[in-house]
Each structure stands twice: as C-alpha cells, then as structure tokens.
Design a protein around this motif. Structure first.
Motif, mmCIF file in Angstrom:
data_model
loop_
_atom_site.group_PDB
_atom_site.id
_atom_site.type_symbol
_atom_site.label_atom_id
_atom_site.label_comp_id
_atom_site.label_asym_id
_atom_site.label_seq_id
_atom_site.Cartn_x
_atom_site.Cartn_y
_atom_site.Cartn_z
ATOM 1 N N ARG A 11 0.860 -1.179 0.000
ATOM 2 C CA ARG A 11 0.000 0.000 0.000
ATOM 3 C C ARG A 11 0.898 1.231 0.000
ATOM 4 O O ARG A 11 1.825 1.323 0.806
ATOM 5 C CB ARG A 11 -0.906 0.050 1.225
ATOM 6 N N THR A 13 1.012 5.757 -0.686
ATOM 7 C CA THR A 13 0.247 7.000 -0.696
ATOM 8 C C THR A 13 0.769 7.849 -1.845
ATOM 9 O O THR A 13 1.977 8.034 -1.979
ATOM 10 C CB THR A 13 0.398 7.750 0.634
ATOM 11 N N GLY A 33 -3.609 4.344 0.696
ATOM 12 C CA GLY A 33 -4.009 2.949 0.523
ATOM 13 C C GLY A 33 -4.041 2.468 -0.909
ATOM 14 O O GLY A 33 -4.771 1.528 -1.236
ATOM 15 N N ARG A 35 -3.190 0.313 -3.844
ATOM 16 C CA ARG A 35 -2.620 -1.025 -3.980
ATOM 17 C C ARG A 35 -1.525 -1.007 -5.045
ATOM 18 O O ARG A 35 -1.735 -0.476 -6.136
ATOM 19 C CB ARG A 35 -3.702 -2.024 -4.364
#
Length: 107
Positions: A11, A13, A33, A35
């Motif tokens: 994950r 940002t 978050g 992916r």
C-alpha cells in the motif's frame, strides 16, 4: 484484463503533482491505501526531458494509477520513504487479452 489484485501486496500513498507556485511545487490531496507492487531495484530510465536518470524504485499498479500519478508526484512507500515520480508508463493491450497495469519509475 488486469493483473491479479493479489500481486499488489503493498500500500502506498500518492500525492499528485499539481504544478509550481511562485516558490515551491504544489500537490493535490494525498490518495492513501493505493494497492501496488513495489520493486526496489536500481535501473536507468529516461525522464520527461529525455535524459537518462537513475530510478531506485519502481511501483506497479492498476491501470488507473497512471491518471492519479503524473511525473513529479510524490509517493510514500510502505517503509515510509518519500520518493518522486520520474516517469509513468501505462501498459495496455486492448483486444489482446493481456494484463494491463501501470509502471511508475521513481527517484
């Protein structure tokens, strides 16, 4: 067809680059978050001006990552390191049934 989501085990940002102000670079609101698959491998890539630069990490994500993450955006990696996007390469193959993804080379 997209790469399986199970491959995106990290994950990150993303703070999308919004342009320059009079004194500093500005960024849009952070998207948390996201992916991704983070590959911490050193390699040489070309930046927007066509110069060869060193990339210390490559982030692979879903096709939508290309729109969220223009060059010069900031990415916070799972280990907390903040890096800057050098180049974004969307990998698509419409009609061929091949998996699609986005490759983001970072400083």
């Amino acid at each position: 067809m997209r790469l399986p989501r199970t491959l995106f085990c990290h994950r990150v940002t993303v703070e999308p680059y919004a342009g320059d102000s009079a004194y500093v670079k500005t960024y849009g609101p952070p998207v948390t978050g996201v992916r991704a698959l983070v590959d911490a491998r050193i390699r040489v890539v070309r930046n927007r001006e066509g110069r060869e630069v060193t990339s210390t990490v490559t982030v692979y994500g879903e096709p939508s990552l290309a729109a969220q993450c223009p060059p010069e955006s900031r990415i916070t990696l799972p280990d907390g390191r903040i890096t800057t996007v050098i180049a974004v390469a969307p990998h698509t193959a419409p009609g061929l049934g091949l998996p699609e993804s986005t490759e983001v080379a970072c400083e």
